[in-house]
Design a protein around this motif. Sequence first.
Motif, mmCIF file in Angstrom:
data_model
loop_
_atom_site.group_PDB
_atom_site.id
_atom_site.type_symbol
_atom_site.label_atom_id
_atom_site.label_comp_id
_atom_site.label_asym_id
_atom_site.label_seq_id
_atom_site.Cartn_x
_atom_site.Cartn_y
_atom_site.Cartn_z
ATOM 1 N N PHE A 4 -2.263 11.586 -8.473
ATOM 2 C CA PHE A 4 -2.991 11.277 -7.432
ATOM 3 C C PHE A 4 -3.461 12.570 -6.695
ATOM 4 N N ASP A 5 -4.842 12.891 -6.710
ATOM 5 C CA ASP A 5 -5.385 14.081 -6.267
ATOM 6 C C ASP A 5 -5.527 14.558 -4.816
ATOM 7 N N TYR A 6 -5.642 13.688 -4.177
ATOM 8 C CA TYR A 6 -5.903 13.638 -2.531
ATOM 9 C C TYR A 6 -4.919 12.615 -1.724
ATOM 10 N N TRP A 7 -4.535 13.256 -0.577
ATOM 11 C CA TRP A 7 -3.632 12.308 0.296
ATOM 12 C C TRP A 7 -3.781 12.570 1.758
ATOM 13 N N GLY A 8 -3.465 11.566 2.395
ATOM 14 C CA GLY A 8 -3.755 11.169 3.925
ATOM 15 C C GLY A 8 -2.478 11.878 4.386
ATOM 16 N N GLN A 9 -2.473 11.925 5.687
ATOM 17 C CA GLN A 9 -1.535 12.449 6.569
ATOM 18 C C GLN A 9 -0.378 11.232 6.862
ATOM 19 N N GLY A 10 -0.872 10.207 6.674
ATOM 20 C CA GLY A 10 0.097 9.037 7.029
ATOM 21 C C GLY A 10 0.180 8.407 8.219
ATOM 22 N N THR A 11 0.578 7.127 8.181
ATOM 23 C CA THR A 11 0.713 6.470 9.540
ATOM 24 C C THR A 11 1.997 5.682 9.417
ATOM 25 N N GLN A 12 2.696 5.777 10.539
ATOM 26 C CA GLN A 12 3.991 5.279 10.815
ATOM 27 C C GLN A 12 3.985 3.848 10.900
ATOM 28 N N VAL A 13 4.726 3.156 10.235
ATOM 29 C CA VAL A 13 4.950 1.670 10.291
ATOM 30 C C VAL A 13 6.710 1.493 10.538
ATOM 31 N N THR A 14 6.860 0.719 11.572
ATOM 32 C CA THR A 14 8.077 0.623 11.993
ATOM 33 C C THR A 14 8.440 -0.815 12.244
ATOM 34 N N VAL A 15 9.417 -1.487 11.596
ATOM 35 C CA VAL A 15 9.651 -2.900 11.525
ATOM 36 C C VAL A 15 10.999 -3.275 12.279
ATOM 37 N N SER A 16 10.961 -3.578 13.440
ATOM 38 C CA SER A 16 12.290 -3.904 14.240
ATOM 39 C C SER A 16 13.026 -5.297 13.676
ATOM 40 N N SER A 17 14.042 -5.376 13.713
ATOM 41 C CA SER A 17 14.978 -6.469 13.315
ATOM 42 C C SER A 17 15.249 -7.644 14.676
ATOM 43 N N ASP A 41 11.187 -1.985 5.299
ATOM 44 C CA ASP A 41 9.493 -1.472 5.187
ATOM 45 C C ASP A 41 9.386 -0.324 5.962
ATOM 46 N N THR A 42 10.127 -0.148 7.094
ATOM 47 C CA THR A 42 9.811 0.824 7.912
ATOM 48 C C THR A 42 9.680 2.256 7.175
ATOM 49 N N ALA A 43 8.733 2.800 7.383
ATOM 50 C CA ALA A 43 8.162 4.221 6.586
ATOM 51 C C ALA A 43 7.088 4.791 7.120
ATOM 52 N N VAL A 44 6.860 6.176 6.845
ATOM 53 C CA VAL A 44 5.353 6.409 6.950
ATOM 54 C C VAL A 44 4.748 6.099 5.538
ATOM 55 N N TYR A 45 3.263 5.544 5.823
ATOM 56 C CA TYR A 45 2.625 4.894 4.797
ATOM 57 C C TYR A 45 1.421 6.032 4.511
ATOM 58 N N TYR A 46 1.353 6.382 3.336
ATOM 59 C CA TYR A 46 0.329 7.464 2.790
ATOM 60 C C TYR A 46 -0.633 6.638 1.809
ATOM 61 N N CYS A 47 -1.826 6.959 2.094
ATOM 62 C CA CYS A 47 -2.897 6.482 0.981
ATOM 63 C C CYS A 47 -3.156 7.934 0.319
ATOM 64 N N ALA A 48 -3.651 7.448 -0.956
ATOM 65 C CA ALA A 48 -3.947 8.526 -2.169
ATOM 66 C C ALA A 48 -5.030 8.140 -2.985
ATOM 67 N N ALA A 49 -5.711 9.250 -3.511
ATOM 68 C CA ALA A 49 -6.841 8.988 -4.325
ATOM 69 C C ALA A 49 -6.771 9.664 -5.684
ATOM 70 N N ALA A 50 -7.084 8.946 -6.882
ATOM 71 C CA ALA A 50 -6.832 9.261 -8.181
ATOM 72 C C ALA A 50 -8.263 9.534 -8.977
ATOM 73 N N SER A 51 -8.383 10.565 -9.150
ATOM 74 C CA SER A 51 -9.843 10.841 -9.978
ATOM 75 C C SER A 51 -9.917 9.884 -11.166
ATOM 76 N N VAL A 52 -8.762 9.653 -11.844
ATOM 77 C CA VAL A 52 -9.017 8.956 -13.158
ATOM 78 C C VAL A 52 -9.635 7.577 -12.875
ATOM 79 N N GLY A 53 -9.671 6.974 -11.960
ATOM 80 C CA GLY A 53 -10.168 5.782 -11.682
ATOM 81 C C GLY A 53 -9.340 4.458 -11.687
ATOM 82 N N TYR A 54 -8.248 4.647 -12.509
ATOM 83 C CA TYR A 54 -7.699 3.384 -12.374
ATOM 84 C C TYR A 54 -6.046 3.818 -12.564
ATOM 85 N N TYR A 55 -5.324 2.646 -12.304
ATOM 86 C CA TYR A 55 -3.928 3.087 -12.218
ATOM 87 C C TYR A 55 -2.952 3.008 -13.338
#
Length: 123
Positions: free
Chosen positions: A110-123, A90-104
């Motif tokens: 997706f029209d807009y994106w954030g800059q991301g947040t790092q998630v690191t999972v150690s074993s 699951d280690t990755a940079v996670y991004y959220c995004a917005a879609a103006s259509v309203g449903y997936y």
Amino acid sequence: QVQLVESGGGLVQAGGSLRLSCAASGRTFKHYAMGWFRQAPGKEREFAAAISWSGGTTHYADSVKGRFTISRDNAKNTVYLQMNSLKPEDTAVYYCAAASVGYYYIGVEFDYWGQGTQVTVSS
């Protein structure tokens, strides 16, 4: 125009949990479907989860189904991703995004994106 800012990433041991948040600006947030994507080093960005404008419909990638939960609070202009039973993959940079259509749906733009947040999972 929607601006998205992710938070909540960090370092966690395998089996642990994290809760990501994505704060959105703009009064039209409640009209957008929201999604979470992730990109691991050397890999393409991939879909993780999405939620409709009302919160009534959610979608998950098979790789996170049963472990991750997407939710939203339209009064706070925020979407969340609760991640449980985390794995090193699951280690990755996670991004959220917005879609103006309203449903997936598969292939929705997706029209807009954030800059991301790092998630690191150690074993």
